[in-house]
Write a protein that holds these residues in place. Structure first.
Motif, PDB file in Angstrom:
ATOM      1  N   VAL A 208      -2.346   5.090  11.118  1.00 24.87           N
ATOM      2  CA  VAL A 208      -2.580   3.720  10.698  1.00 24.87           C
ATOM      3  C   VAL A 208      -1.294   3.183  10.170  1.00 24.87           C
ATOM      4  O   VAL A 208      -0.659   4.186   9.225  1.00 24.87           O
ATOM      5  CB  VAL A 208      -3.995   3.668  10.142  1.00 24.87           C
ATOM      6  CG1 VAL A 208      -3.815   4.442   8.710  1.00 24.87           C
ATOM      7  CG2 VAL A 208      -4.188   2.222   9.787  1.00 24.87           C
ATOM      8  N   LEU A 209      -0.973   2.303  10.055  1.00 18.59           N
ATOM      9  CA  LEU A 209       0.179   1.564   9.341  1.00 18.59           C
ATOM     10  C   LEU A 209      -0.433   0.471   8.401  1.00 18.59           C
ATOM     11  O   LEU A 209      -1.257  -0.365   8.904  1.00 18.59           O
ATOM     12  CB  LEU A 209       1.200   0.900  10.342  1.00 18.59           C
ATOM     13  CG  LEU A 209       2.396   0.156   9.695  1.00 18.59           C
ATOM     14  CD1 LEU A 209       3.381   1.274   9.194  1.00 18.59           C
ATOM     15  CD2 LEU A 209       2.900  -0.518  10.738  1.00 18.59           C
ATOM     16  N   PHE A 210      -0.174   0.518   7.137  1.00 19.06           N
ATOM     17  CA  PHE A 210      -0.735  -0.147   6.142  1.00 19.06           C
ATOM     18  C   PHE A 210       0.149  -0.467   5.072  1.00 19.06           C
ATOM     19  O   PHE A 210       1.318   0.111   4.851  1.00 19.06           O
ATOM     20  CB  PHE A 210      -2.055   0.127   5.629  1.00 19.06           C
ATOM     21  CG  PHE A 210      -2.095   1.555   5.026  1.00 19.06           C
ATOM     22  CD1 PHE A 210      -1.801   1.766   3.625  1.00 19.06           C
ATOM     23  CD2 PHE A 210      -2.036   2.702   5.789  1.00 19.06           C
ATOM     24  CE1 PHE A 210      -1.672   3.047   3.133  1.00 19.06           C
ATOM     25  CE2 PHE A 210      -1.928   3.783   5.238  1.00 19.06           C
ATOM     26  CZ  PHE A 210      -1.920   4.107   3.910  1.00 19.06           C
ATOM     27  N   THR A 211      -0.056  -1.863   4.332  1.00 18.24           N
ATOM     28  CA  THR A 211       0.816  -2.177   3.109  1.00 18.24           C
ATOM     29  C   THR A 211       0.423  -1.602   1.808  1.00 18.24           C
ATOM     30  O   THR A 211      -0.733  -0.866   1.761  1.00 18.24           O
ATOM     31  CB  THR A 211       0.844  -3.746   3.171  1.00 18.24           C
ATOM     32  OG1 THR A 211      -0.803  -3.995   2.549  1.00 18.24           O
ATOM     33  CG2 THR A 211       1.194  -4.466   4.422  1.00 18.24           C
ATOM     34  N   SER A 212       1.450  -1.729   0.929  1.00 18.59           N
ATOM     35  CA  SER A 212       1.031  -1.300  -0.498  1.00 18.59           C
ATOM     36  C   SER A 212      -0.259  -2.186  -1.103  1.00 18.59           C
ATOM     37  O   SER A 212      -0.961  -1.443  -1.868  1.00 18.59           O
ATOM     38  CB  SER A 212       2.245  -1.331  -1.420  1.00 18.59           C
ATOM     39  OG  SER A 212       3.483  -0.709  -0.907  1.00 18.59           O
ATOM     40  N   THR A 213      -0.385  -3.396  -0.751  1.00 20.06           N
ATOM     41  CA  THR A 213      -1.454  -4.195  -1.297  1.00 20.06           C
ATOM     42  C   THR A 213      -2.782  -3.322  -0.820  1.00 20.06           C
ATOM     43  O   THR A 213      -3.661  -3.078  -1.307  1.00 20.06           O
ATOM     44  CB  THR A 213      -1.451  -5.436  -0.825  1.00 20.06           C
ATOM     45  OG1 THR A 213      -0.269  -5.904  -1.290  1.00 20.06           O
ATOM     46  CG2 THR A 213      -2.784  -6.202  -1.168  1.00 20.06           C
TER      47      THR A 213
ATOM     48  N   PHE B 135      11.138   0.351   4.764  1.00 19.44           N
ATOM     49  CA  PHE B 135      10.790   1.626   4.227  1.00 19.44           C
ATOM     50  C   PHE B 135       9.590   2.390   4.501  1.00 19.44           C
ATOM     51  O   PHE B 135       8.628   1.141   4.653  1.00 19.44           O
ATOM     52  CB  PHE B 135      10.927   1.772   2.562  1.00 19.44           C
ATOM     53  CG  PHE B 135      12.508   1.354   2.125  1.00 19.44           C
ATOM     54  CD1 PHE B 135      13.543   2.117   2.017  1.00 19.44           C
ATOM     55  CD2 PHE B 135      12.986  -0.074   1.937  1.00 19.44           C
ATOM     56  CE1 PHE B 135      14.814   1.688   1.636  1.00 19.44           C
ATOM     57  CE2 PHE B 135      14.111  -0.493   1.345  1.00 19.44           C
ATOM     58  CZ  PHE B 135      15.053   0.490   1.198  1.00 19.44           C
ATOM     59  N   PHE B 136       9.354   3.357   4.648  1.00 11.51           N
ATOM     60  CA  PHE B 136       7.999   3.962   4.942  1.00 11.51           C
ATOM     61  C   PHE B 136       7.769   5.086   4.007  1.00 11.51           C
ATOM     62  O   PHE B 136       8.499   6.029   3.584  1.00 11.51           O
ATOM     63  CB  PHE B 136       8.105   4.729   6.261  1.00 11.51           C
ATOM     64  CG  PHE B 136       8.310   3.610   7.601  1.00 11.51           C
ATOM     65  CD1 PHE B 136       7.316   2.758   7.931  1.00 11.51           C
ATOM     66  CD2 PHE B 136       9.626   3.484   8.083  1.00 11.51           C
ATOM     67  CE1 PHE B 136       7.731   1.873   9.110  1.00 11.51           C
ATOM     68  CE2 PHE B 136       9.967   2.504   9.216  1.00 11.51           C
ATOM     69  CZ  PHE B 136       8.901   1.801   9.425  1.00 11.51           C
TER      70      PHE B 136
ATOM     71  N   VAL C  62       5.609  -8.674  -2.699  1.00  8.16           N
ATOM     72  CA  VAL C  62       7.010  -8.699  -2.429  1.00  8.16           C
ATOM     73  C   VAL C  62       7.340  -7.296  -1.841  1.00  8.16           C
ATOM     74  O   VAL C  62       8.195  -7.596  -0.491  1.00  8.16           O
ATOM     75  CB  VAL C  62       7.811  -8.849  -3.521  1.00  8.16           C
ATOM     76  CG1 VAL C  62       9.558  -8.551  -3.163  1.00  8.16           C
ATOM     77  CG2 VAL C  62       7.938  -9.996  -4.094  1.00  8.16           C
ATOM     78  N   LEU C  63       6.954  -6.081  -1.855  1.00  7.29           N
ATOM     79  CA  LEU C  63       7.207  -4.913  -1.437  1.00  7.29           C
ATOM     80  C   LEU C  63       6.500  -4.959  -0.014  1.00  7.29           C
ATOM     81  O   LEU C  63       6.867  -4.258   0.995  1.00  7.29           O
ATOM     82  CB  LEU C  63       6.551  -3.748  -2.143  1.00  7.29           C
ATOM     83  CG  LEU C  63       7.685  -3.279  -3.424  1.00  7.29           C
ATOM     84  CD1 LEU C  63       7.017  -2.269  -4.243  1.00  7.29           C
ATOM     85  CD2 LEU C  63       9.003  -3.117  -3.041  1.00  7.29           C
ATOM     86  N   ASP C  64       5.318  -5.772   0.144  1.00  7.02           N
ATOM     87  CA  ASP C  64       4.549  -5.496   1.516  1.00  7.02           C
ATOM     88  C   ASP C  64       5.349  -6.302   2.420  1.00  7.02           C
ATOM     89  O   ASP C  64       5.235  -5.916   3.880  1.00  7.02           O
ATOM     90  CB  ASP C  64       3.264  -6.641   1.237  1.00  7.02           C
ATOM     91  CG  ASP C  64       2.298  -5.831   0.485  1.00  7.02           C
ATOM     92  OD1 ASP C  64       2.538  -4.508   0.339  1.00  7.02           O
ATOM     93  OD2 ASP C  64       1.261  -6.704   0.215  1.00  7.02           O
ATOM     94  N   GLU C  65       6.682  -6.808   2.357  1.00  2.04           N
ATOM     95  CA  GLU C  65       7.455  -7.357   3.347  1.00  2.04           C
ATOM     96  C   GLU C  65       8.414  -6.128   3.943  1.00  2.04           C
ATOM     97  O   GLU C  65       8.952  -6.295   4.881  1.00  2.04           O
ATOM     98  CB  GLU C  65       8.274  -8.463   2.999  1.00  2.04           C
ATOM     99  CG  GLU C  65       7.351  -9.742   2.410  1.00  2.04           C
ATOM    100  CD  GLU C  65       6.830 -10.226   3.402  1.00  2.04           C
ATOM    101  OE1 GLU C  65       7.354 -10.415   4.457  1.00  2.04           O
ATOM    102  OE2 GLU C  65       5.581 -10.701   3.355  1.00  2.04           O
ATOM    103  N   CYS C  66       8.492  -5.217   2.894  1.00  8.51           N
ATOM    104  CA  CYS C  66       9.895  -4.160   3.353  1.00  8.51           C
ATOM    105  C   CYS C  66       9.025  -2.557   3.170  1.00  8.51           C
ATOM    106  O   CYS C  66       9.880  -1.602   3.866  1.00  8.51           O
ATOM    107  CB  CYS C  66      11.005  -4.335   2.695  1.00  8.51           C
ATOM    108  SG  CYS C  66      10.875  -4.133   0.950  1.00  8.51           S
ATOM    109  N   VAL C  67       7.883  -2.718   2.651  1.00  4.44           N
ATOM    110  CA  VAL C  67       7.537  -1.247   2.656  1.00  4.44           C
ATOM    111  C   VAL C  67       6.325  -0.934   3.132  1.00  4.44           C
ATOM    112  O   VAL C  67       5.421  -1.816   2.991  1.00  4.44           O
ATOM    113  CB  VAL C  67       7.326  -0.561   1.156  1.00  4.44           C
ATOM    114  CG1 VAL C  67       6.765   0.616   0.770  1.00  4.44           C
ATOM    115  CG2 VAL C  67       8.827  -0.709   0.129  1.00  4.44           C
ATOM    116  N   PHE C  68       6.077  -0.102   4.321  1.00 10.49           N
ATOM    117  CA  PHE C  68       4.923   0.174   4.881  1.00 10.49           C
ATOM    118  C   PHE C  68       4.634   1.543   4.622  1.00 10.49           C
ATOM    119  O   PHE C  68       5.370   2.641   4.632  1.00 10.49           O
ATOM    120  CB  PHE C  68       5.226  -0.190   6.323  1.00 10.49           C
ATOM    121  CG  PHE C  68       5.484  -1.657   6.616  1.00 10.49           C
ATOM    122  CD1 PHE C  68       4.343  -2.500   6.748  1.00 10.49           C
ATOM    123  CD2 PHE C  68       6.808  -1.952   6.720  1.00 10.49           C
ATOM    124  CE1 PHE C  68       4.768  -3.728   6.766  1.00 10.49           C
ATOM    125  CE2 PHE C  68       7.100  -3.262   6.861  1.00 10.49           C
ATOM    126  CZ  PHE C  68       6.248  -4.291   7.023  1.00 10.49           C
TER     127      PHE C  68
END
Length: 84
Positions: A65-70, A5-6, A43-49
């Motif tokens: 730029v692409l980054f994680t929820s963290t 998911f984005f 956990v979301l960092d694996e599928c939400v960007f």
């Protein structure tokens, strides 16, 4: 198969120095994600960007730029809270 998911954010200069998370009332899925506990966000960092597009940059320059929820939570100005 894994779902990806984005969350797309765009900066076009309308809010000097920042990009808003959530809706106009400071609520919504983006805020809910960023308010989660660290273990849940990991956990979301694996599928939400998150994708941030900077519409003020000239064509030809790096505009996204692409980054994680963290990472989003870590760099949020003054922390994250609903209704902010």
């Amino acid at each position: 198969m894994k779902a990806i998911f984005f969350e797309l954010k765009a900066f076009v200069g309308s809010r000097a120095g920042g990009v808003v998370f959530g809706n106009s009332k400071g609520k919504g899925t983006q805020v809910d994600i960023l308010l989660m506990a660290e273990a849940q966000i990991k956990v979301l960092d694996e599928c939400v960007f998150w994708i941030l597009v900077d519409g003020t940059k000239p064509v030809g320059e790096k505009r996204y730029v692409l980054f994680t929820s963290t990472e989003a939570k870590r760099v949020a100005m003054n922390g994250v809270q609903a209704g902010k």
